[in-house]
Design an enzyme around this catalytic site. Sequence first.
Site, PDB file in Angstrom:
ATOM      1  CB  CYS A   1      14.531   0.484  -9.003  1.00  0.00           C
ATOM      2  SG  CYS A   1      13.354   1.499  -8.236  1.00  0.00           S
TER       3      CYS A   1
ATOM      4  CG  PHE B   1      -1.946   1.630  -1.440  1.00  0.00           C
ATOM      5  CD1 PHE B   1      -1.082   2.769  -1.526  1.00  0.00           C
ATOM      6  CD2 PHE B   1      -2.426   1.328  -2.586  1.00  0.00           C
ATOM      7  CE1 PHE B   1      -0.589   3.428  -2.563  1.00  0.00           C
ATOM      8  CE2 PHE B   1      -1.963   1.966  -3.850  1.00  0.00           C
ATOM      9  CZ  PHE B   1      -1.220   2.963  -3.853  1.00  0.00           C
ATOM     10  CB  VAL B   2      -0.648  -2.775   4.110  1.00  0.00           C
ATOM     11  CG1 VAL B   2      -1.118  -3.382   5.594  1.00  0.00           C
ATOM     12  CG2 VAL B   2      -0.828  -4.040   3.261  1.00  0.00           C
ATOM     13  NE  ARG B   3       0.062   4.128   2.398  1.00  0.00           N
ATOM     14  CZ  ARG B   3       0.176   4.902   1.319  1.00  0.00           C
ATOM     15  NH1 ARG B   3      -1.111   5.900   1.335  1.00  0.00           N
ATOM     16  NH2 ARG B   3       1.269   4.780   0.589  1.00  0.00           N
ATOM     17  CD  GLU B   4      -1.502   4.209   9.926  1.00  0.00           C
ATOM     18  OE1 GLU B   4      -1.948   4.612   8.779  1.00  0.00           O
ATOM     19  OE2 GLU B   4      -0.518   4.397  10.636  1.00  0.00           O
ATOM     20  N   GLY B   5      -6.318   1.035   8.737  1.00  0.00           N
ATOM     21  CA  GLY B   5      -7.596   1.031   8.411  1.00  0.00           C
ATOM     22  C   GLY B   5      -7.902   0.521   6.792  1.00  0.00           C
ATOM     23  NE  ARG B   6      -5.789   2.274   1.287  1.00  0.00           N
ATOM     24  CZ  ARG B   6      -5.531   3.073   0.176  1.00  0.00           C
ATOM     25  NH1 ARG B   6      -5.500   4.310   0.066  1.00  0.00           N
ATOM     26  NH2 ARG B   6      -5.538   2.399  -0.963  1.00  0.00           N
TER      27      ARG B   6
END
Length: 255
Positions: A104, A245-250
């Site tokens: 960071c 939080f781009v993950r499977e299904g969300r």
Amino acid sequence: MDFPPLLSLRPHGADRDEEVAVEVPVALTVNGISQAVMLATPADLEDFALGFGIGEGWFMTRHELLDVEATPQADGIELALTVTAACEQRLKTRRRTLAGRTGCGLCGVESLAQLGSRRPAAIEAPPVMLERGALDHALSVLPTAQILNARCGGLHGAAWCRPDGKLVLAREDVGRHNALDKLIGALTRQDADVRGGFVLMSSRASFELVHKTAMAGAGLLACMSAPSSLAIATAGELGVQLWAFVREGRATRYA
């Protein structure tokens, strides 16, 4: 000159070699003057040089970067950038040495006043209109585009996708910021129109990623992991859609 992005070694107690991501200091010089030292994976270095320079505001157009020469040094790699006289003069007025790292931080910012001077203009293009299922589709395809990561498991990915989720181009690096620099550089070299699609990152959403996305003129950043408060605030100020939080299904939109 090509540099190996992966290194084969045998872990203690193992019966076979494994491949690990190479991480080396990459020193960027502009017309012979030292400007930055970053820790990066030595692949797609010309893309990295151009994309990093765009993110830092060094270049107004890709044509200001005339040449990039990569040379091995005792402790890393030197990227010697040759730029136009106008670009060199602009850099001289604000020259600073950057101490870069894959973690960071605000690379090269020495004061809060400098942070404000680096702020890009707000995105003026129409909002990106994602098609139904676009994020899920892009996420499912990203692993196939991360060729090096499939071999070592240690690299971040940055991809450029169309509104329907079709993945157009991807780049990899041990550092998420570097991966995005490489992607931006590759898109710029191709004169790609980035206003209608979106950037997908395999990482969390940080201020720097939002900043670089805006500097490239893109209007949407999607990240697999969590956002920071400054990333959310900056995206709102600059008119960048921020999905995390781009993950499977969300997926959750934060700006």
